[in-house]
Design a protein around this motif. Structure first.
Motif, PDB file in Angstrom:
ATOM      1  N   SER A  81       0.834  -1.211   0.000  1.00 15.60           N
ATOM      2  CA  SER A  81       0.000   0.000   0.000  1.00 15.60           C
ATOM      3  C   SER A  81       0.867   1.260   0.000  1.00 15.60           C
ATOM      4  O   SER A  81       0.489   2.277  -0.590  1.00 15.60           O
ATOM      5  CB  SER A  81      -0.933   0.014   1.215  1.00 15.60           C
ATOM      6  OG  SER A  81      -1.801  -1.088   1.176  1.00 15.60           O
TER       7      SER A  81
ATOM      8  N   PHE B 249      -3.412  -0.802  11.598  1.00 16.14           N
ATOM      9  CA  PHE B 249      -3.153   0.341  10.709  1.00 16.14           C
ATOM     10  C   PHE B 249      -4.325   1.312  10.588  1.00 16.14           C
ATOM     11  O   PHE B 249      -4.148   2.474  10.293  1.00 16.14           O
ATOM     12  CB  PHE B 249      -2.700  -0.130   9.315  1.00 16.14           C
ATOM     13  CG  PHE B 249      -3.801  -0.692   8.436  1.00 16.14           C
ATOM     14  CD1 PHE B 249      -4.601   0.149   7.668  1.00 16.14           C
ATOM     15  CD2 PHE B 249      -4.027  -2.047   8.380  1.00 16.14           C
ATOM     16  CE1 PHE B 249      -5.615  -0.368   6.858  1.00 16.14           C
ATOM     17  CE2 PHE B 249      -5.024  -2.580   7.570  1.00 16.14           C
ATOM     18  CZ  PHE B 249      -5.830  -1.742   6.814  1.00 16.14           C
TER      19      PHE B 249
ATOM     20  N   ASP C 261      -0.942  -5.329   9.825  1.00 17.88           N
ATOM     21  CA  ASP C 261      -1.670  -5.218   8.560  1.00 17.88           C
ATOM     22  C   ASP C 261      -1.648  -6.495   7.735  1.00 17.88           C
ATOM     23  O   ASP C 261      -2.651  -7.204   7.638  1.00 17.88           O
ATOM     24  CB  ASP C 261      -1.099  -4.044   7.738  1.00 17.88           C
ATOM     25  CG  ASP C 261      -1.770  -3.895   6.371  1.00 17.88           C
ATOM     26  OD1 ASP C 261      -2.569  -4.752   5.984  1.00 17.88           O
ATOM     27  OD2 ASP C 261      -1.479  -2.908   5.673  1.00 17.88           O
TER      28      ASP C 261
ATOM     29  N   GLY D  75      -1.095 -12.612  -7.109  1.00 17.53           N
ATOM     30  CA  GLY D  75      -0.188 -11.762  -6.335  1.00 17.53           C
ATOM     31  C   GLY D  75       0.379 -12.550  -5.168  1.00 17.53           C
ATOM     32  O   GLY D  75      -0.367 -12.996  -4.294  1.00 17.53           O
TER      33      GLY D  75
ATOM     34  N   GLY E 281       2.787 -11.257  -3.109  1.00 24.17           N
ATOM     35  CA  GLY E 281       3.431 -10.348  -2.164  1.00 24.17           C
ATOM     36  C   GLY E 281       2.981 -10.775  -0.770  1.00 24.17           C
ATOM     37  O   GLY E 281       2.301 -11.800  -0.603  1.00 24.17           O
ATOM     38  N   PRO E 282       3.347  -9.994   0.239  1.00 24.34           N
ATOM     39  CA  PRO E 282       2.969 -10.332   1.616  1.00 24.34           C
ATOM     40  C   PRO E 282       1.472 -10.645   1.776  1.00 24.34           C
ATOM     41  O   PRO E 282       1.115 -11.625   2.424  1.00 24.34           O
ATOM     42  CB  PRO E 282       3.377  -9.076   2.386  1.00 24.34           C
ATOM     43  CG  PRO E 282       4.556  -8.555   1.606  1.00 24.34           C
ATOM     44  CD  PRO E 282       4.238  -8.819   0.170  1.00 24.34           C
TER      45      PRO E 282
ATOM     46  N   GLY F  89      -0.787 -11.637  -0.517  1.00 27.04           N
ATOM     47  CA  GLY F  89      -1.112 -12.890  -1.187  1.00 27.04           C
ATOM     48  C   GLY F  89      -0.562 -14.089  -0.426  1.00 27.04           C
ATOM     49  O   GLY F  89      -1.243 -15.111  -0.257  1.00 27.04           O
TER      50      GLY F  89
ATOM     51  N   ASP G 242       1.877 -15.371  -9.940  1.00 28.62           N
ATOM     52  CA  ASP G 242       2.761 -14.190  -9.884  1.00 28.62           C
ATOM     53  C   ASP G 242       3.768 -14.353 -11.016  1.00 28.62           C
ATOM     54  O   ASP G 242       3.668 -15.318 -11.808  1.00 28.62           O
ATOM     55  CB  ASP G 242       3.467 -14.087  -8.521  1.00 28.62           C
ATOM     56  CG  ASP G 242       3.891 -12.645  -8.176  1.00 28.62           C
ATOM     57  OD1 ASP G 242       4.684 -12.051  -8.944  1.00 28.62           O
ATOM     58  OD2 ASP G 242       3.425 -12.116  -7.157  1.00 28.62           O
TER      59      ASP G 242
ATOM     60  N   ARG H 271       8.976 -15.323  -5.201  1.00 31.85           N
ATOM     61  CA  ARG H 271       7.677 -15.191  -4.529  1.00 31.85           C
ATOM     62  C   ARG H 271       6.847 -16.474  -4.701  1.00 31.85           C
ATOM     63  O   ARG H 271       6.155 -16.910  -3.778  1.00 31.85           O
ATOM     64  CB  ARG H 271       6.937 -13.960  -5.052  1.00 31.85           C
ATOM     65  CG  ARG H 271       7.598 -12.676  -4.537  1.00 31.85           C
ATOM     66  CD  ARG H 271       6.971 -11.398  -5.074  1.00 31.85           C
ATOM     67  NE  ARG H 271       7.661 -10.259  -4.481  1.00 31.85           N
ATOM     68  CZ  ARG H 271       7.079  -9.222  -3.885  1.00 31.85           C
ATOM     69  NH1 ARG H 271       5.774  -9.132  -3.847  1.00 31.85           N
ATOM     70  NH2 ARG H 271       7.792  -8.248  -3.342  1.00 31.85           N
TER      71      ARG H 271
ATOM     72  N   HIS I 194       0.579  -5.380 -12.939  1.00 33.65           N
ATOM     73  CA  HIS I 194       1.516  -5.445 -14.062  1.00 33.65           C
ATOM     74  C   HIS I 194       0.906  -6.335 -15.145  1.00 33.65           C
ATOM     75  O   HIS I 194       0.152  -7.265 -14.836  1.00 33.65           O
ATOM     76  CB  HIS I 194       2.835  -6.042 -13.558  1.00 33.65           C
ATOM     77  CG  HIS I 194       3.697  -6.626 -14.632  1.00 33.65           C
ATOM     78  ND1 HIS I 194       3.566  -7.938 -15.074  1.00 33.65           N
ATOM     79  CD2 HIS I 194       4.688  -6.075 -15.371  1.00 33.65           C
ATOM     80  CE1 HIS I 194       4.451  -8.160 -16.033  1.00 33.65           C
ATOM     81  NE2 HIS I 194       5.144  -7.053 -16.231  1.00 33.65           N
TER      82      HIS I 194
ATOM     83  N   VAL J  89      -6.099  -7.370 -12.931  1.00 34.03           N
ATOM     84  CA  VAL J  89      -6.253  -8.617 -12.172  1.00 34.03           C
ATOM     85  C   VAL J  89      -7.700  -8.827 -11.748  1.00 34.03           C
ATOM     86  O   VAL J  89      -8.211  -9.949 -11.791  1.00 34.03           O
ATOM     87  CB  VAL J  89      -5.288  -8.629 -10.964  1.00 34.03           C
ATOM     88  CG1 VAL J  89      -5.692  -9.672  -9.938  1.00 34.03           C
ATOM     89  CG2 VAL J  89      -3.869  -8.879 -11.465  1.00 34.03           C
TER      90      VAL J  89
ATOM     91  N   GLY K  83     -12.354  -4.541   0.888  1.00 32.28           N
ATOM     92  CA  GLY K  83     -12.273  -3.467   1.876  1.00 32.28           C
ATOM     93  C   GLY K  83     -10.985  -3.470   2.663  1.00 32.28           C
ATOM     94  O   GLY K  83     -10.194  -4.408   2.607  1.00 32.28           O
TER      95      GLY K  83
HETATM   96  P1  NAD Z   1       3.360  -6.313  -3.313  1.00 30.92           P
HETATM   97  O1  NAD Z   1       3.571  -5.202  -4.250  1.00 30.92           O
HETATM   98  O2  NAD Z   1       4.532  -6.814  -2.543  1.00 30.92           O
HETATM   99  O3  NAD Z   1       2.745  -7.558  -4.063  1.00 30.92           O
HETATM  100  C1  NAD Z   1       1.959  -7.484  -5.204  1.00 30.92           C
HETATM  101  C2  NAD Z   1       2.250  -8.726  -6.028  1.00 30.92           C
HETATM  102  O4  NAD Z   1       1.373  -8.757  -7.153  1.00 30.92           O
HETATM  103  C3  NAD Z   1       3.664  -8.750  -6.595  1.00 30.92           C
HETATM  104  O5  NAD Z   1       4.318  -9.946  -6.233  1.00 30.92           O
HETATM  105  C4  NAD Z   1       3.470  -8.654  -8.105  1.00 30.92           C
HETATM  106  O6  NAD Z   1       4.433  -9.329  -8.855  1.00 30.92           O
HETATM  107  C5  NAD Z   1       2.085  -9.282  -8.243  1.00 30.92           C
HETATM  108  N1  NAD Z   1       1.400  -8.924  -9.493  1.00 30.92           N
HETATM  109  C6  NAD Z   1       1.433  -7.755 -10.196  1.00 30.92           C
HETATM  110  N2  NAD Z   1       0.703  -7.863 -11.323  1.00 30.92           N
HETATM  111  C7  NAD Z   1       0.200  -9.121 -11.329  1.00 30.92           C
HETATM  112  C8  NAD Z   1      -0.615  -9.831 -12.246  1.00 30.92           C
HETATM  113  N3  NAD Z   1      -1.053  -9.259 -13.381  1.00 30.92           N
HETATM  114  N4  NAD Z   1      -0.968 -11.118 -11.959  1.00 30.92           N
HETATM  115  C9  NAD Z   1      -0.514 -11.725 -10.819  1.00 30.92           C
HETATM  116  N5  NAD Z   1       0.295 -11.093  -9.919  1.00 30.92           N
HETATM  117  C10 NAD Z   1       0.637  -9.811 -10.175  1.00 30.92           C
HETATM  118  O7  NAD Z   1       2.191  -5.832  -2.322  1.00 30.92           O
HETATM  119  P2  NAD Z   1       1.452  -6.436  -1.028  1.00 30.92           P
HETATM  120  O8  NAD Z   1       2.046  -5.796   0.183  1.00 30.92           O
HETATM  121  O9  NAD Z   1       1.374  -7.905  -1.081  1.00 30.92           O
HETATM  122  O10 NAD Z   1       0.004  -5.795  -1.240  1.00 30.92           O
HETATM  123  C11 NAD Z   1      -0.838  -6.272  -2.265  1.00 30.92           C
HETATM  124  C12 NAD Z   1      -2.081  -5.406  -2.389  1.00 30.92           C
HETATM  125  O11 NAD Z   1      -2.836  -5.456  -1.166  1.00 30.92           O
HETATM  126  C13 NAD Z   1      -1.793  -3.925  -2.629  1.00 30.92           C
HETATM  127  O12 NAD Z   1      -2.782  -3.387  -3.486  1.00 30.92           O
HETATM  128  C14 NAD Z   1      -1.963  -3.321  -1.257  1.00 30.92           C
HETATM  129  O13 NAD Z   1      -2.291  -1.956  -1.326  1.00 30.92           O
HETATM  130  C15 NAD Z   1      -3.122  -4.136  -0.748  1.00 30.92           C
HETATM  131  N6  NAD Z   1      -3.325  -4.097   0.691  1.00 30.92           N
HETATM  132  C16 NAD Z   1      -4.596  -3.997   1.121  1.00 30.92           C
HETATM  133  C17 NAD Z   1      -4.872  -3.984   2.453  1.00 30.92           C
HETATM  134  C18 NAD Z   1      -6.292  -3.938   2.917  1.00 30.92           C
HETATM  135  O14 NAD Z   1      -6.548  -3.583   4.060  1.00 30.92           O
HETATM  136  N7  NAD Z   1      -7.241  -4.326   2.095  1.00 30.92           N
HETATM  137  C19 NAD Z   1      -3.834  -4.052   3.375  1.00 30.92           C
HETATM  138  C20 NAD Z   1      -2.533  -4.180   2.909  1.00 30.92           C
HETATM  139  C21 NAD Z   1      -2.277  -4.187   1.550  1.00 30.92           C
END
Ligand code: NAD
Ligand code: ZN
Length: 390
Positions: A40, A86, A169, A193, A195-196, A198, A217, A222, A268, A292, A334
């Motif tokens: 985020s 958060f 978070d 995704g 990332g953390p 996912g 991903d 990852r 992406h 996505v 949300g």
């Molecule tokens: P991050 O950037 O580390 O991970 C995102 C992942 O998505 C990356 O590994 C990237 O390679 C992958 N990705 C990008 N395009 C893709 C595609 N087309 N297909 C598949 N994978 C793809 O971020 P994160 O910390 O894991 O956060 C992920 C999302 O969650 C962000 O949008 C963040 O803002 C959101 N988030 C929401 C909340 C909430 O309260 N709802 C809390 C924290 C984070």
């Protein structure tokens, strides 16, 4: 004190700023022991979220020691080690009383702007733009925590500082995303995704009984972590001619029972619609790149769930809403109600002997933030999560 400040798109700096002070009787001051950079934060770094001002202190994932409490904070003691959700919640409004903490009605002093945009405003957030209250964040030596009698959770010794910072978070967010899928025995869950967010959604989906979890991903490190935390299959979408076909094929032609979009507004991609999104986004004709989300709606089986922890900000273009309607999908999304999940997740960490810090790849001090923001954004050096220790 030192703090990580937003200084424009793609520009964060470590600056000397005034120490925070108790302003209200329900405030506390926390000396930060560990704070994380979140996906985020990348939306702020990338200039995708409006309402940022030069000098704003970033950071909404933090934990630390209580160093001062206001006269009305009776549940915390100076010296206690706590994690702070958060979203800021008053604990008393209509929404807080229903445990919808991230929708608190009383914590965003700038609610009027969001009301114009969205109809109503959610809770104030630490370090997340003036739209969400303009609160100073936790990527700093100290932070003021409003409604400290509601949010901070004291930590048992068994939970380390890094583990605790992840409870502010991303761990609860992954868990809520999986919980929102109402997983039934035999279910297949696909997660876009790794990332953390996912990764914790994958872990949680397997805890909650998914039979198979498919992780998607393009970064091998990852995907490797996804397997380690419980994905039964991984798909590198860059090596896949037809992701939709692959998902259909591997689910008997039906599609996954639940699809989790853990990517959000800055996806992406190289497909035609990805280029379309990118051009519109770059020229300020679109607020989000919802590639996505389109894929998840398309892939999901009829009557299934699309769970959206990924953040979206505005008015989404080319949304296949007709498909969602025709297939009778359940959409759920949300900001996470973190307050609900911290204690149960502490129990799970202890019970399941799961170390959430396995996802942390990079560590540094506050001074390393400018470099580490870049590394985390570009996903270079196998970066999966960054923890800063002020
Ligand atoms: P991050 O950037 O580390 O991970 C995102 C992942 O998505 C990356 O590994 C990237 O390679 C992958 N990705 C990008 N395009 C893709 C595609 N087309 N297909 C598949 N994978 C793809 O971020 P994160 O910390 O894991 O956060 C992920 C999302 O969650 C962000 O949008 C963040 O803002 C959101 N988030 C929401 C909340 C909430 O309260 N709802 C809390 C924290 C984070
Ligand atoms: Zn976060």
């Amino acid at each position: 004190m030192k703090a990580v400040c937003w200084c424009g798109k793609g520009n964060v700096r470590v600056e000397e700023v005034p120490d925070p002070k108790i302003l209200n009787p329900r405030d506390a001051i926390i000396r930060v022991r560990a704070t994380a950079i979140c996906g985020s934060d990348l939306h702020l770094y990338g200039g995708a979220i409006p309402g940022m001002q030069r000098g704003d202190i970033l950071g909404h994932e933090f934990m630390g020691d209580v160093v001062e409490v206001g006269p009305n904070v009776e549940n915390l003691k100076v010296g206690q080690r706590v994690v702070v959700p958060f979203a800021i919640a008053c604990g008393k409004c209509f929404f807080c009383s229903r445990q919808l903490w991230s929708l608190c009605d009383n914590s965003n002093p700038n609610a009027s702007t969001l009301r114009k945009l969205y109809g109503q405003s959610g809770a104030g957030l630490f370090g997340y733009s003036h739209l969400y209250g303009g609160y100073a964040g936790g990527q700093a030596e100290y932070v003021r925590v409003p409604f400290a009698d509601v949010g901070p959770v004291p930590l048992p010794e068994s939970i380390g500082d890094e583990q605790a910072a992840l409870l502010a978070d991303v761990f609860p967010t992954g868990f809520m995303a999986a919980e929102n899928c109402q997983i039934q025995p035999g279910d297949v869950v696909a997660v876009w995704g790794c990332g953390p967010v996912g990764l914790f959604a994958i872990k949680s989906a397997s805890w909650l009984g998914a039979e198979r979890v498919i992780a998607i991903d393009r970064f091998e490190e990852r995907l490797e972590l996804a397997r380690r935390v419980g994905a039964s299959e991984t798909i590198n979408y860059e090596n896949e001619n037809d992701l939709q076909e692959r998902l259909k094929e591997s689910t008997g032609g039906r599609g996954p029972d639940a699809c989790i979009d853990a990517v959000g507004m800055e996806a992406h991609g190289t497909s035609l619609d990805a280029w379309y999104d990118r051009i519109k986004f770059a020229t300020y004709l679109a607020t989000d790149r919802p590639l996505v989300l389109r894929q998840a709606i398309h892939a999901c089986r009829k009557g299934g769930t699309v769970s959206i922890p990924g953040v979206y900000g505005g008015f989404l273009d080319k949304m296949p809403f007709g498909a969602a309607f025709a297939k009778g999908l359940r959409l759920t999304m949300g900001q996470t109600h973190v307050h609900r999940y911290i204690r149960p997740l502490i129990d799970r960490i202890e019970r399941e002997k799961f170390d959430p810090a396995v996802i942390v790849s990079h560590r540094g001090g506050l001074d390393d933030a400018p470099d580490l923001y870049q590394v985390f954004r570009d996903k270079t050096d196998d970066c999966t999560k960054v923890i800063l220790r002020p």
